[in-house]
Design a protein around this motif. Structure first.
Motif, PDB file in Angstrom:
ATOM      1  N   ASP A 146       0.796  -1.234   0.000  1.00  0.00           N
ATOM      2  CA  ASP A 146       0.000   0.000   0.000  1.00  0.00           C
ATOM      3  C   ASP A 146       0.829   1.285   0.000  1.00  0.00           C
ATOM      4  O   ASP A 146       0.744   2.095  -0.932  1.00  0.00           O
ATOM      5  N   ALA A 147       1.612   1.483   1.074  1.00  0.00           N
ATOM      6  CA  ALA A 147       2.292   2.774   1.240  1.00  0.00           C
ATOM      7  C   ALA A 147       3.341   2.986   0.145  1.00  0.00           C
ATOM      8  O   ALA A 147       3.496   4.100  -0.370  1.00  0.00           O
ATOM      9  N   TYR A 194       3.203  -8.255  -3.576  1.00  0.00           N
ATOM     10  CA  TYR A 194       2.525  -7.494  -2.524  1.00  0.00           C
ATOM     11  C   TYR A 194       2.712  -8.228  -1.198  1.00  0.00           C
ATOM     12  O   TYR A 194       1.986  -9.191  -0.915  1.00  0.00           O
ATOM     13  N   VAL A 195       3.648  -7.764  -0.393  1.00  0.00           N
ATOM     14  CA  VAL A 195       3.974  -8.493   0.833  1.00  0.00           C
ATOM     15  C   VAL A 195       4.528  -7.540   1.885  1.00  0.00           C
ATOM     16  O   VAL A 195       5.199  -6.559   1.556  1.00  0.00           O
ATOM     17  N   GLY A 196       4.250  -7.844   3.131  1.00  0.00           N
ATOM     18  CA  GLY A 196       4.871  -7.152   4.266  1.00  0.00           C
ATOM     19  C   GLY A 196       5.369  -8.218   5.214  1.00  0.00           C
ATOM     20  O   GLY A 196       4.615  -8.672   6.078  1.00  0.00           O
ATOM     21  N   PRO A 197       6.599  -8.666   5.055  1.00  0.00           N
ATOM     22  CA  PRO A 197       7.041  -9.859   5.796  1.00  0.00           C
ATOM     23  C   PRO A 197       7.239  -9.625   7.291  1.00  0.00           C
ATOM     24  O   PRO A 197       7.381  -8.491   7.741  1.00  0.00           O
ATOM     25  N   SER A 240      -6.398  -6.243  -4.173  1.00  0.00           N
ATOM     26  CA  SER A 240      -7.343  -5.223  -4.647  1.00  0.00           C
ATOM     27  C   SER A 240      -7.030  -3.845  -4.069  1.00  0.00           C
ATOM     28  O   SER A 240      -7.382  -2.829  -4.655  1.00  0.00           O
ATOM     29  N   ARG A 241      -6.330  -3.812  -2.926  1.00  0.00           N
ATOM     30  CA  ARG A 241      -5.960  -2.505  -2.368  1.00  0.00           C
ATOM     31  C   ARG A 241      -4.960  -1.784  -3.281  1.00  0.00           C
ATOM     32  O   ARG A 241      -4.813  -0.569  -3.208  1.00  0.00           O
ATOM     33  N   MET A 242      -4.267  -2.538  -4.114  1.00  0.00           N
ATOM     34  CA  MET A 242      -3.286  -1.933  -5.030  1.00  0.00           C
ATOM     35  C   MET A 242      -3.895  -1.687  -6.411  1.00  0.00           C
ATOM     36  O   MET A 242      -3.200  -1.209  -7.324  1.00  0.00           O
ATOM     37  N   ASP A 243      -5.181  -2.009  -6.602  1.00  0.00           N
ATOM     38  CA  ASP A 243      -5.792  -1.893  -7.936  1.00  0.00           C
ATOM     39  C   ASP A 243      -5.632  -0.502  -8.531  1.00  0.00           C
ATOM     40  O   ASP A 243      -5.371  -0.345  -9.719  1.00  0.00           O
ATOM     41  N   GLU A 277       6.674  -2.310   5.005  1.00  0.00           N
ATOM     42  CA  GLU A 277       6.115  -1.925   3.703  1.00  0.00           C
ATOM     43  C   GLU A 277       7.189  -1.404   2.740  1.00  0.00           C
ATOM     44  O   GLU A 277       6.878  -0.956   1.638  1.00  0.00           O
ATOM     45  N   ALA A 278       8.448  -1.427   3.152  1.00  0.00           N
ATOM     46  CA  ALA A 278       9.529  -0.927   2.291  1.00  0.00           C
ATOM     47  C   ALA A 278       9.643  -1.767   1.016  1.00  0.00           C
ATOM     48  O   ALA A 278       9.139  -2.894   0.953  1.00  0.00           O
TER      49      ALA A 278
END
Ligand code: SF4
Length: 504
Positions: free
Chosen positions: A345-346, A372-375, A393-396, A461-462
């Motif tokens: 997202d960010a 799309y991952v935040g490990p 879908s948040r990245m659509d 989120e980097a």
């Protein structure tokens, strides 16, 4: 008289959250395995195999089942004869336990909770505060349930104030298809019916903590309306054909819970909450004799499965072209190797904001795939902690500029894309693949290298660059715009044949 010591309570809460980060409840494993054995859809069966293998690996490795280690929930029933050896409020003790669990050195959990929700959305750093519910009950013990609820399933919570003559079953069947696969089925649906709006929601949440026992209910037969609803909703939701991860199949829900409460004559409040493939909760009782003792489950509770990768195609991300992408079909299973960027997202927002200001991007996206991952933070000799996909879908809204102007050619995430993103993928001959939501530890084992590329200040989120080897994914939207989340459920719904298939 039972006296509960402050430290015993805090340590029990901390131990509970550590425990559920890596151990599925045994009844969940049993029902998931039974659904796996029954499943006839190869794609859904493969997804369930990954969930089960991941679960066993997480239990063996004592690492999180899913990278989204959830918002912390605590349900506490306090016996009215209990005395507390503390001056601090109960929710502060719960928060202290959550802080201890999520910052554990050996098994750190991902801090996902933000404050200033409609403002700066700043991470609180230790996953506090928890959401704590307390009830006073007769007795001299404290009964505690701790649960970790992932955002993907929590975001699909539904509530409706139905008319008294409306059908609850019809309402459920109308909303479940709109939830897509973002909640990582197969899992559980829990309904709260009656009371007031907040009571309905809370009943549904409590109900979700019950063991999965639908097969026992079917065997003995329903005794009341709530039990009739459980069976009817279970069978009809599964007849929708949504299947594991929305790929189409026989099992969308493993169980349905229904909790009722009297309500006003003109009202029928109904809450519907899904619980995902990372169903995580544990129950314990404190009687004043010390902290809870949570025994590690036996690995015999997990089936021994191996993944069948024989029908998967190997893909080199370092040399992939749009010509090669055009040969993949929705539903194909791939094993990705090579360099894979990460971002969610960010990072997407920042990239697109920079593009709109005409600034140079800190990473060249031409010809690249993004995951799309935040490990979860790595420990010991890990390259990365559990690293499953987040909801795509948040990245659509960012797909078109990144494909059209930045040169990105592929994306990996979870669940379906919206119509505009699907059209962008078709228009640019790009590819969208899914990894299995809830198989985060398994996915992390395919990641052999990781380096920071940009936006380090965004924490989990980097943008990183992963070096992956045989990472299992399924083509969800191919370069011709075919979407497996449309074709798969429609095919299985028709095959199950209990509910008419709507023509889009
Ligand atoms: S299984 Fe899916 S919905 Fe559940 S916590 Fe993981 S990513 Fe979120």
């Amino acid at each position: 008289m039972t006296i509960i010591r402050e430290e015993d309570f805090i340590q029990s809460i901390a131990d509970g959250f550590q425990y559920i980060s890596c151990y599925h409840p045994p009844d969940f494993i049993r029902e998931m395995h039974a659904a796996y054995l029954r499943e006839e859809s190869p794609a859904a069966k493969d997804a369930m195999a990954q969930i089960l293998v991941n679960s066993r690996m997480a239990a063996e490795g004592h690492r999180p089942i899913c990278q989204d280690t959830g918002i912390a929930l605590a349900f506490i029933r306090v016996g009215m004869q209990v005395t507390w050896d503390t001056k601090r409020p109960l929710d502060e003790l719960v928060n202290e336990g959550v802080r201890r669990a999520y910052t554990d050195k050996l098994n750190p959990l991902r801090a996902s909770v933000l404050s200033d929700v409609d403002g700066k959305r700043k991470n609180t750093g230790d996953n506090t505060p928890a959401v704590t519910h307390v009830e006073l009950v007769p007795g001299d013990k404290v009964e505690v349930i701790v649960a970790a609820k992932g955002g993907g399933s929590e975001n699909k919570s539904k509530f409706a104030m139905l008319l008294p003559s409306d059908s609850v079953v019809d309402w459920v069947l109308s909303v479940v298809p709109t939830m897509g696969a973002d909640w990582c089925p197969p899992g559980m649906l829990s309904l709260g019916i009656g009371g007031s709006p907040e009571k309905a929601m809370l009943m549904a949440k409590w109900g979700m903590m019950e063991p999965l026992d639908l097969h026992e209910l079917r065997a003995r037969g329903p005794r009341n309306r709530a039990e009739e609803l459980r069976l009817e909703i279970h069978d009809k939701v599964n007849a929708l054909g949504i299947g594991a991860q929305g790929l189409g199949g026989l099992s969308t829900v493993l169980d349905v819970k229904v909790t009722e409460y009297p309500t006003h004559a003109v009202s029928k409040p109904v809450a519907l909450l899904p619980n995902c493939a990372a169903s995580r909760h544990v129950h314990f009782v404190l009687d004043g004799s010390g902290p809870a003792k949570l025994e590690a489950p036996s690995l015999d509770d997990w089936p021994k499965l191996t993944l069948d990768l024989s029908t998967s195609r190997r893909v080199n991300l370092d040399t992939i072209t749009k010509e090669e992408i055009a040969t993949f079909k929705a539903g194909d299973r791939l094993l990705l190797s090579g360099k894979l960027l990460t971002g969610r997202d960010a990072a997407h927002k920042r990239l697109v904001d920079m593009m709109s200001r005409g600034e140079k991007l800190p990473v060249d996206l031409r010809g690249r795939f993004i995951y799309y991952v935040g490990p979860v933070e790595a420990v010991g000799d890990e390259v990365v902690g559990p690293a499953g996909p987040t909801t795509s879908s948040r990245m659509d809204r960012f797909v078109e500029p990144l494909l059209a102007d930045a040169g990105l050619i592929g994306m990996v995430g979870k669940s379906e894309r919206g119509p505009a993103a699907t059209e962008s993928i078709r228009k640019h001959g790009a590819l969208y693949c899914i990894a299995v939501g809830g198989a985060a530890y398994l996915v992390s084992k395919a990641i052999r290298g990781s380096r920071m590329v940009a936006f380090e200040d965004l924490g989990m989120e980097a943008i990183r660059e992963f070096d992956v080897k045989d990472m299992p994914v399924t083509v969800a939207v191919d370069a011709a715009g075919n979407a497996v989340h449309k074709t798969g459920p429609a095919q299985w719904r028709a095959r199950i044949g209990k509910i008419p298939v709507a023509v889009a």
